[in-house]
Design a protein around this motif. Structure first.
Motif, PDB file in Angstrom:
ATOM      1  N   CYS A 197       0.327   7.265  21.834  1.00  0.00           N
ATOM      2  CA  CYS A 197      -0.038   7.389  20.192  1.00  0.00           C
ATOM      3  C   CYS A 197       1.173   8.984  19.814  1.00  0.00           C
ATOM      4  N   GLY A 198       1.883   8.812  18.302  1.00  0.00           N
ATOM      5  CA  GLY A 198       3.379   9.694  18.147  1.00  0.00           C
ATOM      6  C   GLY A 198       2.775  10.101  16.893  1.00  0.00           C
ATOM      7  N   HIS A 199       3.822  10.901  16.787  1.00  0.00           N
ATOM      8  CA  HIS A 199       4.261  11.906  15.418  1.00  0.00           C
ATOM      9  C   HIS A 199       5.123  11.376  15.264  1.00  0.00           C
ATOM     10  N   THR A 200       5.976  11.069  14.348  1.00  0.00           N
ATOM     11  CA  THR A 200       7.334  10.846  13.539  1.00  0.00           C
ATOM     12  C   THR A 200       7.110  11.103  12.053  1.00  0.00           C
ATOM     13  N   PRO A 201       8.321  11.516  11.896  1.00  0.00           N
ATOM     14  CA  PRO A 201       8.743  11.242  10.016  1.00  0.00           C
ATOM     15  C   PRO A 201       9.790   9.763  10.458  1.00  0.00           C
ATOM     16  N   CYS A 202       9.641   9.109   9.317  1.00  0.00           N
ATOM     17  CA  CYS A 202       9.556   7.577   9.055  1.00  0.00           C
ATOM     18  C   CYS A 202      10.295   7.527   7.990  1.00  0.00           C
ATOM     19  N   PHE A 203      11.492   6.683   7.883  1.00  0.00           N
ATOM     20  CA  PHE A 203      12.229   6.750   6.933  1.00  0.00           C
ATOM     21  C   PHE A 203      12.608   4.970   6.286  1.00  0.00           C
ATOM     22  N   ARG A 204      12.205   5.186   5.440  1.00  0.00           N
ATOM     23  CA  ARG A 204      12.329   4.013   4.212  1.00  0.00           C
ATOM     24  C   ARG A 204      13.124   3.989   3.235  1.00  0.00           C
ATOM     25  N   ARG A 205      13.981   2.975   3.060  1.00  0.00           N
ATOM     26  CA  ARG A 205      14.636   3.073   1.760  1.00  0.00           C
ATOM     27  C   ARG A 205      14.360   3.080   0.956  1.00  0.00           C
ATOM     28  N   GLU A 206      13.475   1.972   0.639  1.00  0.00           N
ATOM     29  CA  GLU A 206      12.503   1.040   0.095  1.00  0.00           C
ATOM     30  C   GLU A 206      12.978   1.234  -1.430  1.00  0.00           C
ATOM     31  N   ALA A 207      13.962   0.031  -1.188  1.00  0.00           N
ATOM     32  CA  ALA A 207      15.091  -0.597  -2.219  1.00  0.00           C
ATOM     33  C   ALA A 207      14.514  -1.811  -3.118  1.00  0.00           C
ATOM     34  N   GLY A 208      14.449  -1.044  -4.394  1.00  0.00           N
ATOM     35  CA  GLY A 208      14.317  -1.493  -5.907  1.00  0.00           C
ATOM     36  C   GLY A 208      12.641  -1.112  -5.819  1.00  0.00           C
ATOM     37  N   SER A 209      12.300   0.445  -5.329  1.00  0.00           N
ATOM     38  CA  SER A 209      10.877   0.548  -5.851  1.00  0.00           C
ATOM     39  C   SER A 209      11.576   1.533  -7.307  1.00  0.00           C
ATOM     40  N   TYR A 210      10.305   0.909  -7.404  1.00  0.00           N
ATOM     41  CA  TYR A 210      10.485   2.033  -9.708  1.00  0.00           C
ATOM     42  C   TYR A 210       9.360   1.780 -10.110  1.00  0.00           C
ATOM     43  N   GLY A 211       9.115   2.477 -10.930  1.00  0.00           N
ATOM     44  CA  GLY A 211       7.767   2.495 -11.692  1.00  0.00           C
ATOM     45  C   GLY A 211       7.036   3.601 -11.495  1.00  0.00           C
ATOM     46  N   ALA A 212       5.794   3.808 -12.453  1.00  0.00           N
ATOM     47  CA  ALA A 212       4.999   5.232 -12.231  1.00  0.00           C
ATOM     48  C   ALA A 212       4.330   4.832 -10.863  1.00  0.00           C
ATOM     49  N   HIS A 213       4.602   3.854 -10.742  1.00  0.00           N
ATOM     50  CA  HIS A 213       3.587   3.625  -9.266  1.00  0.00           C
ATOM     51  C   HIS A 213       4.030   4.350  -7.966  1.00  0.00           C
ATOM     52  N   VAL A 214       5.027   4.330  -8.054  1.00  0.00           N
ATOM     53  CA  VAL A 214       6.352   5.597  -7.016  1.00  0.00           C
ATOM     54  C   VAL A 214       6.120   6.488  -7.258  1.00  0.00           C
ATOM     55  N   ARG A 215       5.347   7.629  -8.482  1.00  0.00           N
ATOM     56  CA  ARG A 215       6.022   8.976  -8.624  1.00  0.00           C
ATOM     57  C   ARG A 215       4.895   9.760  -7.929  1.00  0.00           C
ATOM     58  N   GLY A 216       5.478  10.720  -7.330  1.00  0.00           N
ATOM     59  CA  GLY A 216       4.875  11.721  -6.827  1.00  0.00           C
ATOM     60  C   GLY A 216       4.725  11.178  -5.153  1.00  0.00           C
ATOM     61  N   LEU A 217       3.622  10.902  -4.250  1.00  0.00           N
ATOM     62  CA  LEU A 217       3.855  10.785  -3.172  1.00  0.00           C
ATOM     63  C   LEU A 217       3.309   9.513  -3.239  1.00  0.00           C
ATOM     64  N   ASN A 218       3.679   8.689  -3.964  1.00  0.00           N
ATOM     65  CA  ASN A 218       3.125   7.595  -3.857  1.00  0.00           C
ATOM     66  C   ASN A 218       4.210   6.439  -3.006  1.00  0.00           C
ATOM     67  N   ARG A 219       5.674   7.031  -3.169  1.00  0.00           N
ATOM     68  CA  ARG A 219       6.418   6.170  -2.239  1.00  0.00           C
ATOM     69  C   ARG A 219       7.741   6.841  -1.554  1.00  0.00           C
ATOM     70  N   LEU A 220       7.795   6.510  -0.337  1.00  0.00           N
ATOM     71  CA  LEU A 220       9.007   8.259  -0.883  1.00  0.00           C
ATOM     72  C   LEU A 220       9.479   6.924   0.205  1.00  0.00           C
ATOM     73  N   HIS A 221      11.303   7.411   0.111  1.00  0.00           N
ATOM     74  CA  HIS A 221      11.322   7.899   1.586  1.00  0.00           C
ATOM     75  C   HIS A 221      12.237   8.149   3.378  1.00  0.00           C
ATOM     76  N   GLN A 222      11.278   9.632   2.970  1.00  0.00           N
ATOM     77  CA  GLN A 222      11.084  10.212   3.711  1.00  0.00           C
ATOM     78  C   GLN A 222       9.870  10.420   4.220  1.00  0.00           C
ATOM     79  N   PHE A 223       8.386  10.374   4.836  1.00  0.00           N
ATOM     80  CA  PHE A 223       7.702  10.322   4.884  1.00  0.00           C
ATOM     81  C   PHE A 223       6.827  10.943   6.994  1.00  0.00           C
ATOM     82  N   ASP A 224       5.776  11.634   6.425  1.00  0.00           N
ATOM     83  CA  ASP A 224       5.099  11.185   8.342  1.00  0.00           C
ATOM     84  C   ASP A 224       4.357  10.890   8.274  1.00  0.00           C
ATOM     85  N   LYS A 225       4.165  10.018   9.394  1.00  0.00           N
ATOM     86  CA  LYS A 225       2.942   9.345  10.158  1.00  0.00           C
ATOM     87  C   LYS A 225       2.292   9.853  11.531  1.00  0.00           C
ATOM     88  N   VAL A 226       0.865   9.152  11.590  1.00  0.00           N
ATOM     89  CA  VAL A 226       0.791   9.117  13.911  1.00  0.00           C
ATOM     90  C   VAL A 226       0.629   7.868  13.433  1.00  0.00           C
TER      91      VAL A 226
END
Length: 423
Positions: free
Chosen positions: A257-286
């Motif tokens: 197991c491991g914890h890292t930040p994760c990096f995703r361009r999420e190209a083409g993501s837009y709209g109300a459902h990506v607001r706030g924390l719903n869709r990020l370019h950098q986030f943490d995950k175990v």
């Protein structure tokens, strides 16, 4: 990557399973089989010519020893022709193998027989639902407004420093992040996983080994001068720890197991459902990663699913488990369960984890094998799962636990946060 021998021996089944995954380039299957035929035929020609050349070399030596120089010279002339043929066949074989390889990497993994047909997320199968859906007052706030109200996350400051999708966590928001990470790691270790800390950038071979390349290069951040990719998930470096490795049977299962930040361009993501924390370019995950004996992998994926469900239960979050349909699965997975939590303020389900079995698809690319009881090497099965990704967990924790007094921290996190309320 699928094995050529399996494609040859199970052509109809391969075509049938690819149809479940809505894969359209089915002509590739017959192209691969034809290329393999060409490879085999060329290999036979090369082997036969090499055998003749080797036999001739022995005869020349014998002729020279017995004083038959004229016959030896005639034989030498023939070996020159054979050498040219051997060179030609080697070049043909290398070209065929390269073409075959390039065709093979275009085929996705075959879905397991339990994977339902379907093209869109709406056709995923709900396996189970757990927990009561919270009822919030009419004035309940979405997590981005709660984050601003309690000074937990500064989205605008993230835009200033980097851009949209790179939030800055502050005060109790930062402490909540750290608490969740430590809680997830501790729970993984209790379940027998060994923690590893891995690089946040990988080379092309690592991206190829786990199937991100050449499928998802457009979604990955690329450091051009160094030819390195920022990781989209810890699955990539953790699984690649075992690239080109032959494990002993008694070393399985491998559980990391491991914890890292994760990096995703999420190209083409837009709209109300990506607001706030719903869709990020950098986030943490175990992340959880297992390397297992093929005989146990479908028991293991159920165990991993239960582990993730246990985390959600301990956090007091209502959730559901989906078995993804063929059209919504990743290129590399044979079976995937998605776990979603209910966002009470947004009134919708948010994906917080995917748990997948890749069978031999990754291990064939990685050349990750183990020596079985008979002493023969065979490809292992690889699995991974998010346990858990933080952004949407934070979103649902904030929204579902909001009260007039503030936001109640789940009891299981209090030893980590050292506070019971966000107020």
């Amino acid at each position: 990557m699928l094995q050529v021998s399996y494609i040859r021996d199970n052509r109809e089944q391969v075509l049938e399973r690819l149809a479940v995954k809505n894969f359209k380039q089915v002509d590739l299957v017959d192209e691969i089989i034809q290329l393999d035929d060409n490879r085999r035929q060329t290999q036979v020609k090369l082997d036969n010519t090499s055998a003749e050349a080797n036999s001739a070399a022995k005869q020349i030596g014998e002729l020279m020893r017995t004083g038959k120089k004229e016959e030896a010279e005639g034989m030498k002339a023939k070996t020159g022709v054979w050498k040219e043929e051997i060179k030609k066949y080697n070049e043909e074989l290398a070209a065929i193998e390269e073409t075959l390889y390039q065709k093979l990497v275009l085929l996705p993994n075959l879905p397991h027989s339990s994977v339902p047909k379907g093209l869109t997320p709406e056709e995923n199968e709900v396996v189970l639902q757990n927990g009561a859906i919270p009822e919030l007052p009419a004035n309940a706030l979405p997590h981005w407004e709660l984050a601003a109200k309690y000074k937990l996350i500064d989205f605008e400051l993230g835009v200033k420093i980097t851009g949209a999708g790179f939030p800055v966590y502050t005060n109790k928001g930062a402490k909540l992040q750290r608490a969740l990470i430590n809680f997830f790691i501790d729970e993984a270790e209790k379940a027998g996983y060994k923690e590893v800390s891995v690089p946040l950038m990988v080379n092309e071979a690592s991206g190829f080994g786990t199937g991100q390349l050449p499928d998802k290069e457009g979604q990955m951040y690329f450091v051009t001068e160094d030819n390195l990719y920022l990781i989209p998930t810890a699955e990539v470096p953790i699984t690649n720890l075992y690239r080109d490795v032959i494990l002993k049977a008694d070393e399985l299962p491998v559980k990391n197991c491991g914890h890292t930040p994760c990096f995703r361009r999420e190209a083409g993501s837009y709209g109300a459902h990506v607001r706030g924390l719903n869709r990020l370019h950098q986030f943490d995950k175990v992340e959880l990663v297992q390397v297992v004996n093929p005989e146990t992998s479908y028991d293991v994926i159920e165990q991993m699913s239960l582990h993730v469900q246990g985390l959600l239960q301990k956090l007091g979050l209502p959730y559901r488990v989906l078995r993804l349909c063929g059209g919504d699965m990743s290129f590399t997975a044979a079976l995937t369960y998605d776990m979603e939590t209910w966002s009470a303020a947004q009134q919708r389900w948010l994906e917080v984890s995917s748990v997948s079995n890749f069978e031999t698809y990754q291990s064939n690319r990685l050349k990750l094998r183990f020596r079985n009881a008979e002493g023969k090497t065979q490809l292992a099965h690889t699995l991974n799962g998010s346990a858990l990704a933080l952004p949407r967990i934070v979103a649902t924790l904030l929204e579902n636990n909001q009260t007039d007094k503030g936001i109640k921290v789940p009891e299981v996190l209090v030893p980590y946060t050292r506070f019971e309320w966000i107020d």
